[in-house]
Write a protein that holds these residues in place. Structure first.
Motif, PDB file in Angstrom:
ATOM      1  N   LEU A 183      29.126  75.719  75.807  1.00 54.92           N
ATOM      2  CA  LEU A 183      28.654  76.648  74.782  1.00 54.92           C
ATOM      3  C   LEU A 183      27.264  76.261  74.317  1.00 54.92           C
ATOM      4  CD1 LEU A 183      31.851  76.888  72.576  1.00 54.92           C
ATOM      5  CD2 LEU A 183      30.760  78.821  73.724  1.00 54.92           C
ATOM      6  N   ASP A 184      26.523  77.259  73.884  1.00 55.94           N
ATOM      7  CA  ASP A 184      25.207  77.051  73.292  1.00 55.94           C
ATOM      8  C   ASP A 184      25.395  76.643  71.829  1.00 55.94           C
ATOM      9  OD1 ASP A 184      22.669  77.168  72.284  1.00 55.94           O
ATOM     10  OD2 ASP A 184      22.312  79.272  72.786  1.00 55.94           O
ATOM     11  N   GLY A 185      25.103  75.396  71.530  1.00 61.02           N
ATOM     12  CA  GLY A 185      25.259  74.884  70.165  1.00 61.02           C
ATOM     13  C   GLY A 185      24.016  75.077  69.314  1.00 61.02           C
ATOM     14  N   GLY A 186      23.043  75.806  69.852  1.00 58.55           N
ATOM     15  CA  GLY A 186      21.836  76.069  69.070  1.00 58.55           C
ATOM     16  C   GLY A 186      20.767  75.009  69.270  1.00 58.55           C
ATOM     17  N   GLU A 189      18.282  70.143  66.726  1.00 59.29           N
ATOM     18  CA  GLU A 189      18.629  69.513  65.438  1.00 59.29           C
ATOM     19  C   GLU A 189      20.135  69.493  65.201  1.00 59.29           C
ATOM     20  OE1 GLU A 189      16.505  72.037  62.610  1.00 59.29           O
ATOM     21  OE2 GLU A 189      18.313  73.208  62.288  1.00 59.29           O
ATOM     22  N   ASN A 190      20.866  70.436  65.824  1.00 58.81           N
ATOM     23  CA  ASN A 190      22.314  70.473  65.644  1.00 58.81           C
ATOM     24  C   ASN A 190      23.023  69.326  66.355  1.00 58.81           C
ATOM     25  OD1 ASN A 190      21.897  72.769  64.191  1.00 58.81           O
ATOM     26  ND2 ASN A 190      22.525  74.173  65.825  1.00 58.81           N
ATOM     27  N   VAL A 194      27.006  67.361  66.506  1.00 57.59           N
ATOM     28  CA  VAL A 194      27.797  67.238  67.738  1.00 57.59           C
ATOM     29  C   VAL A 194      27.960  65.763  68.129  1.00 57.59           C
ATOM     30  CG1 VAL A 194      28.018  67.977  70.136  1.00 57.59           C
ATOM     31  CG2 VAL A 194      27.009  69.523  68.454  1.00 57.59           C
TER      32      VAL A 194
ATOM     33  N   THR B 111      23.888  77.277  58.892  1.00 59.21           N
ATOM     34  CA  THR B 111      24.087  76.400  60.044  1.00 59.21           C
ATOM     35  C   THR B 111      23.548  74.994  59.777  1.00 59.21           C
ATOM     36  OG1 THR B 111      21.986  77.147  60.942  1.00 59.21           O
ATOM     37  CG2 THR B 111      23.953  78.322  61.666  1.00 59.21           C
ATOM     38  N   VAL B 200      28.429  73.881  62.598  1.00 60.11           N
ATOM     39  CA  VAL B 200      28.345  74.190  64.034  1.00 60.11           C
ATOM     40  C   VAL B 200      29.164  75.442  64.349  1.00 60.11           C
ATOM     41  CG1 VAL B 200      28.969  73.399  66.359  1.00 60.11           C
ATOM     42  CG2 VAL B 200      27.888  71.819  64.749  1.00 60.11           C
ATOM     43  N   GLY B 203      27.362  78.498  63.307  1.00 59.70           N
ATOM     44  CA  GLY B 203      26.318  78.796  64.295  1.00 59.70           C
ATOM     45  C   GLY B 203      26.893  79.514  65.513  1.00 59.70           C
ATOM     46  N   LEU B 204      28.034  79.047  65.997  1.00 58.10           N
ATOM     47  CA  LEU B 204      28.689  79.698  67.146  1.00 58.10           C
ATOM     48  C   LEU B 204      29.104  81.126  66.774  1.00 58.10           C
ATOM     49  CD1 LEU B 204      30.908  76.722  68.419  1.00 58.10           C
ATOM     50  CD2 LEU B 204      28.857  77.644  69.544  1.00 58.10           C
ATOM     51  N   ARG B 207      26.000  83.256  66.881  1.00 61.59           N
ATOM     52  CA  ARG B 207      25.472  83.398  68.237  1.00 61.59           C
ATOM     53  C   ARG B 207      26.354  84.276  69.117  1.00 61.59           C
ATOM     54  NH1 ARG B 207      25.225  78.197  68.760  1.00 61.59           N
ATOM     55  NH2 ARG B 207      23.633  78.162  67.160  1.00 61.59           N
ATOM     56  N   TYR B 208      27.662  84.124  68.974  1.00 58.48           N
ATOM     57  CA  TYR B 208      28.581  84.793  69.905  1.00 58.48           C
ATOM     58  C   TYR B 208      29.450  85.876  69.252  1.00 58.48           C
ATOM     59  CZ  TYR B 208      27.501  80.909  73.100  1.00 58.48           C
ATOM     60  OH  TYR B 208      26.883  79.990  73.911  1.00 58.48           O
TER      61      TYR B 208
END
Lengths: 226, 226
Positions: A183-186, A189-190, A194, B111, B200, B203-204, B207-208
């Motif tokens: 997945l794209d976590g952005g 900086e994020n 993670v 986010t 996070v 943010g997901l 985004r999705y």
């Protein structure tokens, strides 16, 4: 396209190398000690199959020869290793940072993390890498023990980067590991969040005796294909 | 045993109230405004069924009357609310903190998170609560939108507390929400990571387009029963 694994003799690095070699990628195991890199490459070749492309060399040579560099050293060696490989990195190269700033890396607990001035190990990497090197944070939450086995891995990889194309390329790489979704976590900086999740997973592993990972729920299936 | 939901007129609080009322728990909706608390209680009763036990009152009265207090206010109101309810809390009571210190609470991004001096919102709560009140951090990662619907929720709840018995009690409470599994996330200090995960997930979601949650993999089934 070849992938250099800096710190590739360690558990996480050799596990990623094994999985990607099995998927047909060309792997260069990097180590401070070229001899150890060669030994690990030979061992991985024996596991992955003789037709797989795995070589080993000193970290700098590994970086020079690769399109993608994956950093898998313990956090205590993170800055030092980046300074060492810096002359071998070049603009346009993708630097994948898998590092988790665990307190264990300086003698503390594996369930605690260190504060990194830049926000995360990945952002420290972005600061130390030469201009134009594209840093992508990923693979923090994959258990090394599981990577080194053959089974599919029940875990999602959250990929953070300021460069959309590089992020996509690393997500494609993640999906080459059986079972893994990406997945794209952005933005990069994020990575600060993670990276930290790993400390929670390690705590769960200690408490419940397992190799924990995480799956993200509640998103459309297409999210895992982009 | 009754559960006070401080900030219970908000999306997260009213969602938890609905689910627990449906599971047979006695719920007291708390609000700064007793009238609003009564209105939300009436609305939730209409959804949950007239036989369910849901009342509403001012936050302090709600806390006095309950064995378990669940704090669901936005982070901007976190410290102020704790100072307000402090005289109504008593030693032995469980204070469940669900708060995520989102930067959005002071006009920033949803986010991103704010640094909390104590390490996490939950640790701030532990500092502000009267001595003997047992703080448990939980429910940060459950989407309010999903709590307010009827379907089972595809998400695990990670519970952090320095008190093992209180943690176990809150895990039992989490399991009353259909679909939810609960895990011991260790000491309260670990809330600093679990709280951040929500940023996070948000943010997901952006985004999705989804209502993301997380499942922990790789642990023995018994882990989710303790």
């Amino acid at each position: 396209m070849s992938i250099a694994i800096v710190g590739g003799t360690g558990p996480e690095g050799s596990g990623l190398a094994l999985r990607w070699a099995q998927a047909g990628e060309t792997i260069i195991i990097g180590s401070r000690d070229a001899q150890r890199a060669l030994e690990t490459a030979a061992k991985l070749s024996a596991s992955a199959g003789a037709d797989k492309k795995i070589s080993g060399t000193e970290n700098r040579f590994a970086c020079s020869a690769a399109e993608i560099v994956v950093l898998t050293v313990p956090f205590a060696a993170h800055a030092e290793t980046l300074k060492h490989i810096e002359p071998s990195l070049r603009a346009g190269q993708i630097l994948v940072d898998t590092t988790v700033p665990l307190a264990a890396s300086i003698g503390g607990k594996p369930t605690r993390t260190l504060g990194v001035w830049q926000g995360s190990a990945a952002q420290q990497a972005a600061e130390l890498a030469p201009e134009g090197v594209i840093v992508v944070a990923a693979f923090h939450n994959l258990a090394a023990d599981l990577l080194q086995q053959q089974a599919a891995i029940d875990c999602d990889v959250i990929v953070c980067s300021d460069d959309k194309d590089a992020g996509k390329r690393v997500r494609e790489l993640a999906r080459k590991i059986p079972g893994v979704r990406a997945l794209d976590g952005g933005k990069l900086e994020n990575a600060r969040i993670v990276e930290q999740i790993t400390a929670v997973l390690i705590g769960l592993n200690i408490r419940y005796k397992g190799h924990s990972g995480l799956r993200i729920t509640g998103l459309p299936a297409a999210a895992f294909e982009r």
